[in-house]
Design a protein around this motif. Structure first.
Motif, PDB file in Angstrom:
ATOM      1  N   ASN A  67      -0.086   6.629   8.913  1.00 42.54           N
ATOM      2  CA  ASN A  67      -0.222   6.397   7.480  1.00 42.54           C
ATOM      3  C   ASN A  67      -0.971   5.097   7.196  1.00 42.54           C
ATOM      4  O   ASN A  67      -1.824   5.039   6.303  1.00 42.54           O
ATOM      5  CB  ASN A  67       1.149   6.375   6.809  1.00 42.54           C
ATOM      6  N   ASP A  85      -4.488   4.948   5.328  1.00 44.15           N
ATOM      7  CA  ASP A  85      -4.600   4.181   4.083  1.00 44.15           C
ATOM      8  C   ASP A  85      -5.720   3.148   4.178  1.00 44.15           C
ATOM      9  O   ASP A  85      -6.472   2.936   3.222  1.00 44.15           O
ATOM     10  CB  ASP A  85      -3.269   3.505   3.748  1.00 44.15           C
ATOM     11  N   SER A 126      -0.395  13.337   0.975  1.00 45.17           N
ATOM     12  CA  SER A 126      -0.941  12.146   0.319  1.00 45.17           C
ATOM     13  C   SER A 126      -2.386  12.357  -0.124  1.00 45.17           C
ATOM     14  O   SER A 126      -3.057  11.426  -0.548  1.00 45.17           O
ATOM     15  CB  SER A 126      -0.846  10.937   1.243  1.00 45.17           C
ATOM     16  N   GLY A 183       0.903   3.915  -2.913  1.00 44.62           N
ATOM     17  CA  GLY A 183       0.702   5.325  -2.589  1.00 44.62           C
ATOM     18  C   GLY A 183       1.676   6.232  -3.321  1.00 44.62           C
ATOM     19  O   GLY A 183       1.389   7.402  -3.570  1.00 44.62           O
ATOM     20  N   SER A 190       0.831  -1.211   0.000  1.00 46.11           N
ATOM     21  CA  SER A 190       0.000   0.000   0.000  1.00 46.11           C
ATOM     22  C   SER A 190       0.863   1.257   0.000  1.00 46.11           C
ATOM     23  O   SER A 190       0.503   2.265  -0.598  1.00 46.11           O
ATOM     24  CB  SER A 190      -0.972  -0.002   1.188  1.00 46.11           C
TER      25      SER A 190
END
Length: 192
Positions: free
Chosen positions: A120, A124, A88, A10, A6
């Motif tokens: 994070n 996510d 992000s 990203g 992931s």
């Protein structure tokens, strides 16, 4: 593996944007006046900084998985980490989601890389399991002896049965958590 994947996934939208901007800089069909060139180069620099931030997270994740990481406890402002998470935003926008990251002046004493990794990872997961046009909200609240970091989304959440299994069973099949209720069971299982 999935968390590392992931993180890598990203990075992909940022790499795509860098390639696109470089293509525009090298193509005569786009406006490349000095002012536009500076804007494009500044944007590329921002994208590269974000890619490097993700790379740092990935490096820490790999080291942690290998057992080679040692904690480095320090006092730091959560605003530094929250600002990285804000970068992000594009991965949320690709899913037509709104990412809200509150400003904070909270200071914590922890391992900075590990704290960023945890925030994070949770953000996510919220992105992955929240529907299109959903909202993910990240905030911090300083208490007397700790700081509470919240990552709240308006996704469908876990069923009562899943919560009971997680809280009351010593052993449960994590692949079945979050897929047993509602529609699209095959799609949910694939996403897990």
């Amino acid at each position: 593996k999935k968390t590392g994947l992931s993180i890598v996934n990203g990075i992909n939208p940022y790499i795509d944007r860098v390639v696109s901007e470089v293509h525009k800089l090298n193509s005569p069909q786009f406006d490349n006046s000095p002012k536009i060139q500076i804007e494009r180069l500044t944007y590329i620099d921002e994208l590269i900084t974000t890619i490097n931030d993700y790379n740092e997270i990935l490096t820490q994740w790999i080291r942690m998985k290998q057992g080679a990481i040692s904690l480095s406890i320090e006092s730091f402002s959560l605003s530094d980490l929250f600002n990285l998470i804000k970068k992000s935003r594009r991965s949320f926008e690709l899913k037509h989601q709104q990412l809200i990251v509150d400003d904070t002046d909270a200071v914590v004493k922890a391992d900075k890389a590990l704290t960023l990794f945890m925030i994070n990872t949770l953000a996510d997961n919220a992105r992955k399991y929240t529907q299109e046009h959903g909202t993910i909200h990240i905030s911090a609240k300083a208490e007397d002896k700790y700081v509470e970091i919240s990552i709240i989304d308006n996704g469908r959440g876990l069923s009562e049965n899943d919560i009971n299994n997680m809280l009351h069973e010593k052993i449960y099949d994590s692949s079945k958590i979050g897929v047993s209720d509602g529609n699209d069971k095959k799609k949910k299982k694939k996403n897990k």
